[in-house]
Enzyme design. Sequence first.
Site, PDB file in Angstrom:
ATOM      1  N   ASP A 246      -8.295  -0.428   2.030  1.00 54.64           N
ATOM      2  CA  ASP A 246      -9.392  -0.980   1.235  1.00 54.64           C
ATOM      3  C   ASP A 246      -9.188  -0.872  -0.274  1.00 54.64           C
ATOM      4  O   ASP A 246      -9.828  -1.603  -1.036  1.00 54.64           O
ATOM      5  CB  ASP A 246     -10.707  -0.265   1.590  1.00 54.64           C
TER       6      ASP A 246
ATOM      7  N   CYS B 170     -12.517  -9.988  11.506  1.00 57.20           N
ATOM      8  CA  CYS B 170     -13.897  -9.536  11.521  1.00 57.20           C
ATOM      9  C   CYS B 170     -14.510  -9.919  12.873  1.00 57.20           C
ATOM     10  O   CYS B 170     -14.808 -11.093  13.102  1.00 57.20           O
ATOM     11  CB  CYS B 170     -14.646 -10.196  10.366  1.00 57.20           C
TER      12      CYS B 170
ATOM     13  N   CYS C 207     -15.374  -4.780   5.583  1.00 58.74           N
ATOM     14  CA  CYS C 207     -15.927  -5.549   6.681  1.00 58.74           C
ATOM     15  C   CYS C 207     -17.139  -6.380   6.244  1.00 58.74           C
ATOM     16  O   CYS C 207     -18.288  -6.035   6.529  1.00 58.74           O
ATOM     17  CB  CYS C 207     -16.306  -4.678   7.866  1.00 58.74           C
TER      18      CYS C 207
ATOM     19  N   GLU D  84      -6.354  14.875   1.344  1.00 59.73           N
ATOM     20  CA  GLU D  84      -7.615  14.331   1.882  1.00 59.73           C
ATOM     21  C   GLU D  84      -8.666  15.446   1.831  1.00 59.73           C
ATOM     22  O   GLU D  84      -8.461  16.522   2.385  1.00 59.73           O
ATOM     23  CB  GLU D  84      -7.394  13.869   3.341  1.00 59.73           C
TER      24      GLU D  84
ATOM     25  N   THR E 209     -10.513  -4.773   5.877  1.00 59.92           N
ATOM     26  CA  THR E 209     -10.836  -4.377   7.243  1.00 59.92           C
ATOM     27  C   THR E 209      -9.755  -3.442   7.773  1.00 59.92           C
ATOM     28  O   THR E 209      -8.643  -3.396   7.255  1.00 59.92           O
ATOM     29  CB  THR E 209     -10.898  -5.602   8.179  1.00 59.92           C
TER      30      THR E 209
ATOM     31  N   VAL F 131      -7.573  13.809  -5.036  1.00 53.63           N
ATOM     32  CA  VAL F 131      -6.716  13.463  -6.175  1.00 53.63           C
ATOM     33  C   VAL F 131      -7.607  13.022  -7.333  1.00 53.63           C
ATOM     34  O   VAL F 131      -8.522  12.217  -7.140  1.00 53.63           O
ATOM     35  CB  VAL F 131      -5.731  12.340  -5.783  1.00 53.63           C
TER      36      VAL F 131
ATOM     37  N   GLN G 177     -14.705   3.868  11.700  1.00 47.58           N
ATOM     38  CA  GLN G 177     -15.915   3.239  11.167  1.00 47.58           C
ATOM     39  C   GLN G 177     -16.329   1.944  11.885  1.00 47.58           C
ATOM     40  O   GLN G 177     -17.530   1.653  11.982  1.00 47.58           O
ATOM     41  CB  GLN G 177     -15.733   2.952   9.670  1.00 47.58           C
TER      42      GLN G 177
HETATM   43  P1  FAD Z   1     -10.977   4.850   4.832  1.00 50.86           P
HETATM   44  O1  FAD Z   1     -10.744   4.799   6.300  1.00 50.86           O
HETATM   45  O2  FAD Z   1     -12.381   4.766   4.342  1.00 50.86           O
HETATM   46  O3  FAD Z   1     -10.271   6.164   4.301  1.00 50.86           O
HETATM   47  C1  FAD Z   1     -10.157   6.500   2.935  1.00 50.86           C
HETATM   48  C2  FAD Z   1      -9.913   7.998   2.849  1.00 50.86           C
HETATM   49  O4  FAD Z   1      -9.526   8.350   1.530  1.00 50.86           O
HETATM   50  C3  FAD Z   1     -11.167   8.804   3.173  1.00 50.86           C
HETATM   51  O5  FAD Z   1     -10.890   9.721   4.201  1.00 50.86           O
HETATM   52  C4  FAD Z   1     -11.517   9.477   1.853  1.00 50.86           C
HETATM   53  O6  FAD Z   1     -12.084  10.766   2.025  1.00 50.86           O
HETATM   54  C5  FAD Z   1     -10.152   9.562   1.178  1.00 50.86           C
HETATM   55  N1  FAD Z   1     -10.243   9.644  -0.289  1.00 50.86           N
HETATM   56  C6  FAD Z   1     -11.065   8.943  -1.112  1.00 50.86           C
HETATM   57  N2  FAD Z   1     -10.847   9.297  -2.392  1.00 50.86           N
HETATM   58  C7  FAD Z   1      -9.856  10.225  -2.368  1.00 50.86           C
HETATM   59  C8  FAD Z   1      -9.198  10.984  -3.392  1.00 50.86           C
HETATM   60  N3  FAD Z   1      -9.522  10.846  -4.682  1.00 50.86           N
HETATM   61  N4  FAD Z   1      -8.235  11.870  -3.017  1.00 50.86           N
HETATM   62  C9  FAD Z   1      -7.889  12.006  -1.709  1.00 50.86           C
HETATM   63  N5  FAD Z   1      -8.491  11.332  -0.708  1.00 50.86           N
HETATM   64  C10 FAD Z   1      -9.456  10.446  -1.037  1.00 50.86           C
HETATM   65  N6  FAD Z   1     -12.819  -3.109  10.098  1.00 50.86           N
HETATM   66  C11 FAD Z   1     -12.345  -3.903  11.097  1.00 50.86           C
HETATM   67  O7  FAD Z   1     -11.161  -4.213  11.136  1.00 50.86           O
HETATM   68  N7  FAD Z   1     -13.170  -4.370  12.079  1.00 50.86           N
HETATM   69  C12 FAD Z   1     -14.493  -4.037  12.113  1.00 50.86           C
HETATM   70  O8  FAD Z   1     -15.204  -4.462  13.031  1.00 50.86           O
HETATM   71  C13 FAD Z   1     -15.022  -3.206  11.088  1.00 50.86           C
HETATM   72  N8  FAD Z   1     -16.333  -2.879  11.074  1.00 50.86           N
HETATM   73  C14 FAD Z   1     -16.798  -2.011  10.141  1.00 50.86           C
HETATM   74  C15 FAD Z   1     -18.120  -1.620  10.209  1.00 50.86           C
HETATM   75  C16 FAD Z   1     -18.635  -0.701   9.306  1.00 50.86           C
HETATM   76  C17 FAD Z   1     -20.077  -0.301   9.399  1.00 50.86           C
HETATM   77  C18 FAD Z   1     -17.777  -0.122   8.332  1.00 50.86           C
HETATM   78  C19 FAD Z   1     -18.302   0.906   7.367  1.00 50.86           C
HETATM   79  C20 FAD Z   1     -16.446  -0.517   8.241  1.00 50.86           C
HETATM   80  C21 FAD Z   1     -15.942  -1.462   9.150  1.00 50.86           C
HETATM   81  N9  FAD Z   1     -14.615  -1.897   9.100  1.00 50.86           N
HETATM   82  C22 FAD Z   1     -14.123  -2.736  10.064  1.00 50.86           C
HETATM   83  C23 FAD Z   1     -13.757  -1.553   7.928  1.00 50.86           C
HETATM   84  C24 FAD Z   1     -12.766  -0.421   8.167  1.00 50.86           C
HETATM   85  O9  FAD Z   1     -13.412   0.710   8.688  1.00 50.86           O
HETATM   86  C25 FAD Z   1     -12.075  -0.085   6.869  1.00 50.86           C
HETATM   87  O10 FAD Z   1     -11.529  -1.277   6.321  1.00 50.86           O
HETATM   88  C26 FAD Z   1     -10.957   0.927   7.064  1.00 50.86           C
HETATM   89  O11 FAD Z   1     -11.505   2.149   7.465  1.00 50.86           O
HETATM   90  C27 FAD Z   1     -10.137   1.078   5.791  1.00 50.86           C
HETATM   91  O12 FAD Z   1      -9.263   2.164   5.889  1.00 50.86           O
HETATM   92  P2  FAD Z   1      -8.861   2.984   4.562  1.00 50.86           P
HETATM   93  O13 FAD Z   1      -7.904   4.022   5.004  1.00 50.86           O
HETATM   94  O14 FAD Z   1      -8.467   2.045   3.491  1.00 50.86           O
HETATM   95  O15 FAD Z   1     -10.216   3.667   4.100  1.00 50.86           O
END
Ligand code: FAD
Length: 412
Positions: free
Chosen positions: A304, A347, A167, A41, A313, A84, A49
């Site tokens: 995501d 949501c 989201c 990371e 989400t 990565v 978020q």
């Molecule tokens: P993330 O939490 O975004 O983490 C991905 C990580 O991967 C990051 O830390 C990034 O730096 C890292 N990364 C990226 N590329 C690389 C690489 N090449 N090598 C190594 N690391 C890498 N969800 C809900 O359930 N309810 C809600 O009410 C809601 N509201 C939201 C409101 C907003 C404004 C936003 C922006 C999002 C909201 N969400 C909500 C969505 C939720 O935050 C995301 O779906 C969730 O964070 C997804 O988790 P993730 O681990 O897939 O991605």
Amino acid sequence: MKPEKITPQKSAVIIGGGSSGIGIAASIRKRVKDIDITIVEPNDCHYYQPAWTLVGGGLFDITKTRHSMHAVLPSGTAWIQDSVVRVEPSQKYIETRQGQKINYDFLIVACGLILRWDKIEGLEETLGLNGVTSNYRFDLAEYTWQLVREMKGGQAIFSQPPLPIKCAGAPQKALYLSCDYWRRQGILNNINVNFCLAGAAVFGIPQFVPPLTEYLEKYRAQVNFNHHLIRVDGEKRQATFAVETNEEGKRELTLPFDMLHVVPPQSAPAFISQSGLADGAGWCDVDKSTLQHKHWPDIFAVGDCCSTPNAKTLAAARKQVVVVAENVAALIQGAPLTAHYDGYGSCPLTVEKGKVVLAEFGYDGKLLPTFPLLDATQPSRLAWWLKAWFLPRFYWAGMLRGVEWFAGSKRP
Ligand code: FAD
């Protein structure tokens, strides 16, 4: 004497230390004690978020949405602060930006998605200035609240790009909380509110459209479907949309604004397709039930970045984490993969301060309410409490530490 057979310790590498990455590390550790877990990371901070929507409405402290990576790393997990750039699935290693090659037995792709601010001409240079904001960035959510507070009249535009986005309700949540504040201040009548979406419906699940439409009407918001934001001129305070209608075909429409809340188009990180792991749209190509990669059995994806057709989400990630942890544990024991994901996503639509319409659904739009006795399509105070009070606390103290309440996986 017969030599003792030594089984080398298995290793799991997790790409991304966001919500899914930390969650899956904790949930695998819970099930498999003797496994080396490494998270790659690049950022030294971790974000919650979902609360940024509340920050933009002046209802949450932004500092409570960020912790250091060290504070959230499950114990016994190694962290490599790097990105990565490539996965070599046939030889089971990943390569980082700084040139490290790391071998794995199991790989979990949890890298989230990319916000494509660059896809809207003129946007990046004016974000955070000239009335242009977005709750999709930690450093801008407070600017949304500043603009909302300072707005006394004029035109406010809230944009939503083509799906999929994380989201999908968040663009309109920003609208509801802004309008509710203006209504309470008695100035809503002085403000033209426009919701400009690239799509053709305010929400993808039909049961939730009537209550949301009621709120849009209550706030006198003009809903403009098939409006795709393509250009922003911050200094002139003008937003240009590509508009497509049956009557007029394609045209450009420029609207003036005093406040513009933008949600950018979103895509999968490029290394996924460059490593041959993607589906046709660039997302990590996994089985929608087991979350195992369709071609590489030792690779899973969560969050995501997945190709699965669920709402992107944190609520979805919370359930997926348990499925992947159980299936990785099964694979280690040579057992069949029996944990299945039903597409659950949620949501919480913050339609006004103190009330949420809690949309919870799975694959094919099937409603999956956590509280089946309540009418999920009605705004609820309990759901507000969940969103604004319980879930942020549960996130830091529970999900990131392997607590799996309400997240049990399904058996086929
Ligand atoms: P993330 O939490 O975004 O983490 C991905 C990580 O991967 C990051 O830390 C990034 O730096 C890292 N990364 C990226 N590329 C690389 C690489 N090449 N090598 C190594 N690391 C890498 N969800 C809900 O359930 N309810 C809600 O009410 C809601 N509201 C939201 C409101 C907003 C404004 C936003 C922006 C999002 C909201 N969400 C909500 C969505 C939720 O935050 C995301 O779906 C969730 O964070 C997804 O988790 P993730 O681990 O897939 O991605």
